[in-house]
Design a protein around this motif. Structure first.
Motif, mmCIF file in Angstrom:
data_model
loop_
_atom_site.group_PDB
_atom_site.id
_atom_site.type_symbol
_atom_site.label_atom_id
_atom_site.label_comp_id
_atom_site.label_asym_id
_atom_site.label_seq_id
_atom_site.Cartn_x
_atom_site.Cartn_y
_atom_site.Cartn_z
ATOM 1 N N GLU A 42 -6.177 4.589 5.987
ATOM 2 C CA GLU A 42 -6.672 5.367 5.071
ATOM 3 C C GLU A 42 -6.311 4.603 3.557
ATOM 4 O O GLU A 42 -4.933 4.079 3.660
ATOM 5 N N ALA A 43 -6.907 4.467 2.697
ATOM 6 C CA ALA A 43 -6.749 3.874 1.502
ATOM 7 C C ALA A 43 -7.165 4.668 0.196
ATOM 8 O O ALA A 43 -8.105 5.366 0.187
ATOM 9 N N ARG A 44 -6.270 4.421 -0.713
ATOM 10 C CA ARG A 44 -6.808 5.354 -2.046
ATOM 11 C C ARG A 44 -7.928 5.073 -2.628
ATOM 12 O O ARG A 44 -8.740 5.746 -3.197
ATOM 13 N N SER A 45 -8.482 3.605 -2.646
ATOM 14 C CA SER A 45 -9.624 3.217 -3.222
ATOM 15 C C SER A 45 -9.996 1.843 -2.827
ATOM 16 O O SER A 45 -8.990 1.205 -1.955
ATOM 17 N N PRO A 46 -11.271 1.435 -2.787
ATOM 18 C CA PRO A 46 -11.626 0.063 -2.493
ATOM 19 C C PRO A 46 -10.670 -1.017 -3.034
ATOM 20 O O PRO A 46 -10.255 -1.959 -2.463
ATOM 21 N N LYS A 47 -10.521 -0.707 -4.543
ATOM 22 C CA LYS A 47 -9.614 -1.905 -5.176
ATOM 23 C C LYS A 47 -8.275 -1.853 -4.665
ATOM 24 O O LYS A 47 -7.637 -3.109 -4.404
ATOM 25 N N ALA A 48 -7.702 -0.701 -4.441
ATOM 26 C CA ALA A 48 -6.215 -0.832 -3.837
ATOM 27 C C ALA A 48 -6.275 -1.423 -2.593
ATOM 28 O O ALA A 48 -5.368 -2.345 -2.092
ATOM 29 N N LEU A 49 -7.073 -1.371 -1.713
ATOM 30 C CA LEU A 49 -7.420 -1.769 -0.161
ATOM 31 C C LEU A 49 -7.444 -3.287 -0.292
ATOM 32 O O LEU A 49 -6.820 -4.086 0.353
ATOM 33 N N ALA A 50 -8.537 -3.771 -1.340
ATOM 34 C CA ALA A 50 -8.697 -5.229 -1.446
ATOM 35 C C ALA A 50 -7.338 -5.990 -2.117
ATOM 36 O O ALA A 50 -7.117 -7.047 -1.666
ATOM 37 N N SER A 51 -6.923 -5.213 -2.871
ATOM 38 C CA SER A 51 -5.613 -5.877 -3.532
ATOM 39 C C SER A 51 -4.440 -6.015 -2.523
ATOM 40 O O SER A 51 -3.602 -7.008 -2.586
ATOM 41 N N ALA A 52 -4.303 -4.992 -1.660
ATOM 42 C CA ALA A 52 -3.146 -5.320 -0.381
ATOM 43 C C ALA A 52 -3.589 -6.188 0.399
ATOM 44 O O ALA A 52 -2.649 -6.914 0.766
ATOM 45 N N ILE A 53 -4.713 -6.298 0.659
ATOM 46 C CA ILE A 53 -5.121 -7.508 1.616
ATOM 47 C C ILE A 53 -4.922 -8.809 1.177
ATOM 48 O O ILE A 53 -4.437 -9.762 1.667
ATOM 49 N N LEU A 54 -5.381 -8.970 -0.317
ATOM 50 C CA LEU A 54 -5.383 -10.484 -0.901
ATOM 51 C C LEU A 54 -3.688 -10.559 -0.791
ATOM 52 O O LEU A 54 -3.197 -11.831 -0.674
ATOM 53 N N ASP A 55 -2.857 -9.603 -1.269
ATOM 54 C CA ASP A 55 -1.355 -9.744 -1.398
ATOM 55 C C ASP A 55 -0.987 -10.488 0.272
ATOM 56 O O ASP A 55 0.075 -11.282 0.352
ATOM 57 N N GLU A 56 -1.450 -9.713 1.274
ATOM 58 C CA GLU A 56 -1.153 -10.263 2.660
ATOM 59 C C GLU A 56 -1.528 -11.378 3.031
ATOM 60 O O GLU A 56 -0.961 -12.220 3.754
ATOM 61 N N LEU A 57 -2.854 -11.721 2.507
ATOM 62 C CA LEU A 57 -3.435 -13.064 2.727
ATOM 63 C C LEU A 57 -2.445 -14.095 2.127
ATOM 64 O O LEU A 57 -2.345 -15.141 2.623
ATOM 65 N N ASP A 58 -2.047 -13.723 0.634
ATOM 66 C CA ASP A 58 -1.251 -15.048 0.123
ATOM 67 C C ASP A 58 0.045 -15.179 0.769
ATOM 68 O O ASP A 58 0.520 -16.226 1.178
ATOM 69 N N ALA A 59 0.632 -14.051 1.389
ATOM 70 C CA ALA A 59 2.191 -14.047 2.220
ATOM 71 C C ALA A 59 1.673 -14.949 3.337
ATOM 72 O O ALA A 59 2.528 -15.698 3.796
ATOM 73 N N THR A 60 0.689 -14.688 4.180
ATOM 74 C CA THR A 60 0.260 -15.345 5.173
ATOM 75 C C THR A 60 -0.133 -16.987 5.043
ATOM 76 O O THR A 60 0.464 -17.653 5.730
ATOM 77 N N VAL A 61 -0.741 -17.330 4.072
ATOM 78 C CA VAL A 61 -1.116 -18.319 3.731
ATOM 79 C C VAL A 61 0.116 -19.218 3.484
ATOM 80 O O VAL A 61 0.510 -20.525 3.709
#
Length: 352
Positions: A42-61
């Motif tokens: 569950e996510a609060r909003s599409p923007k919040a989910l996309a932002s969280a994924i970007l942060d995780e992608l950043d850490a992964t890279v």
């Protein structure tokens, strides 16, 4: 029915017949994109989910550096000279590729600052000196997707998302909307595996079942349950960027001259008729394998699979040592001593 290599990037699709997740990226054909797996929540909003994924992608890279900038292997230390060198290398790389130079240079600088092995800290809260800069989300998304693909020498990148039963209609809509943004802005493939009854605009694709040998491969590490965003796949020749256990053991081994010749996350084929298996740590010249077992290895099915793998490797001539994550993290020097004793005995027998 489409093969995994033929699945689209730059688009959101729902997969049917994908089989259980997570899927080992190296079980896929070389034409397939680099794949991260995650579980939808569950996510609060599409923007919040996309932002969280970007942060995780950043850490992964950041954790995959320097796989996406190979010539940076010899650049050590986050000092002024190192930062200038890695920035120059990134700009030179971008000039002859699809990378955006300023973003790649900034990413390389932050990756050098993050070295060595601070991925767990990154996932919890990015420290100020390596926190993503002011690039717009669209630039970050595209740049991170390119770096991820480059790290694995793949044509592109994709998120393989396990959609669980019971995700609310609002959660399904947020997932698809965030996926559409990532697909359009970053060119990522967003592959959803699971029920989506509340969203009818997503194409369903029947996909060929993953190769049978995938069950012998180390799965892609998933992030903690509260995040629901992707973890990195292993990189051949390096400790897993998402594994503090592998990085702790590598740190303990790095100062040992006798440990030369080791290689992380290697594929072995015990015989010509057998499916290849991934091993955590290998000394090929000494025919020695070290496996690191997390809590999931205690379950009966996994335990039986491990024993079967060990027998196959032993019949082929390999000696296999197994240590638990707790052993490595609580007393790495004891683990190192066991490995040293085995290697010295094998070398003495070989030379004697």
């Amino acid at each position: 029915m489409r093969s995994w290599a033929a699945l689209p990037t730059g688009k959101v699709v729902r997969l049917e017949g994908a089989g259980p997740l997570p899927l080992a990226v190296d079980s896929l054909p070389r034409e397939a994109p680099a794949i991260l797996t995650c579980t939808a929540r569950e996510a609060r909003s599409p923007k919040a989910l996309a932002s969280a994924i970007l942060d995780e992608l950043d850490a992964t890279v950041l954790g995959l550096f320097p796989a996406w900038l190979p010539d940076a292997e010899g650049i050590d230390g986050p000092g002024g000279a190192g930062l200038a060198a890695v920035r120059t290398l990134a700009l030179r790389t971008a000039a002859t590729s699809a990378h955006f130079g300023p973003f790649l240079a900034e990413l390389a600088e932050r990756a050098l600052r993050a070295r060595p092995g601070r991925l767990p800290d990154l996932r919890a809260s990015l420290s100020p000196e390596i926190r993503p800069s002011g690039f717009p989300p669209e630039v970050r998304a595209a740049g991170l997707a390119r770096a991820l693909a480059a790290a694995f020498s793949r044509r592109g990148a994709a998120l393989l998302v396990d959609v669980p039963e019971g995700l609310s209609p609002a959660g399904q809509e947020a997932l698809v909307a965030a996926g559409e943004w990532l697909a359009h802005r970053a060119g990522l493939g967003i592959w959803l595996s699971g029920p989506l009854p509340a969203v009818d605009r997503v194409e369903t694709v029947l996909v060929a079942e993953a190769p049978s040998q995938a069950s012998d491969r180390t799965p892609i590490t998933l992030p903690p349950p509260e995040t629901g965003v992707p973890g990195p796949p292993p990189v051949a020749g390096r400790p897993h960027p998402g594994s503090p256990v592998e990085r702790a053991l590598e740190s303990a081994l790095s100062g040992c001259a006798w440990a030369a010749g080791r290689a992380w996350n290697q594929m072995l084929c015990p015989n010509a008729l057998a499916s290849p298996v991934r091993v955590d740590l290998l000394w090929q010249d000494d025919w020695c394998v070290v496996e690191l077992d997390g809590p999931d290895h205690r379950y009966a099915e996994k335990f039986a699979d491990d024993r079967a793998r060990d027998v196959r490797l032993q019949i082929a001539g390999y000696t296999v040592l197994r240590f638990t994550d707790v052993q490595v993290l609580s007393d790495p020097q004891a683990v190192v001593r066991h490995i040293e004793l085995l290697l010295r005995n094998r070398r003495a027998s070989r030379n004697g």
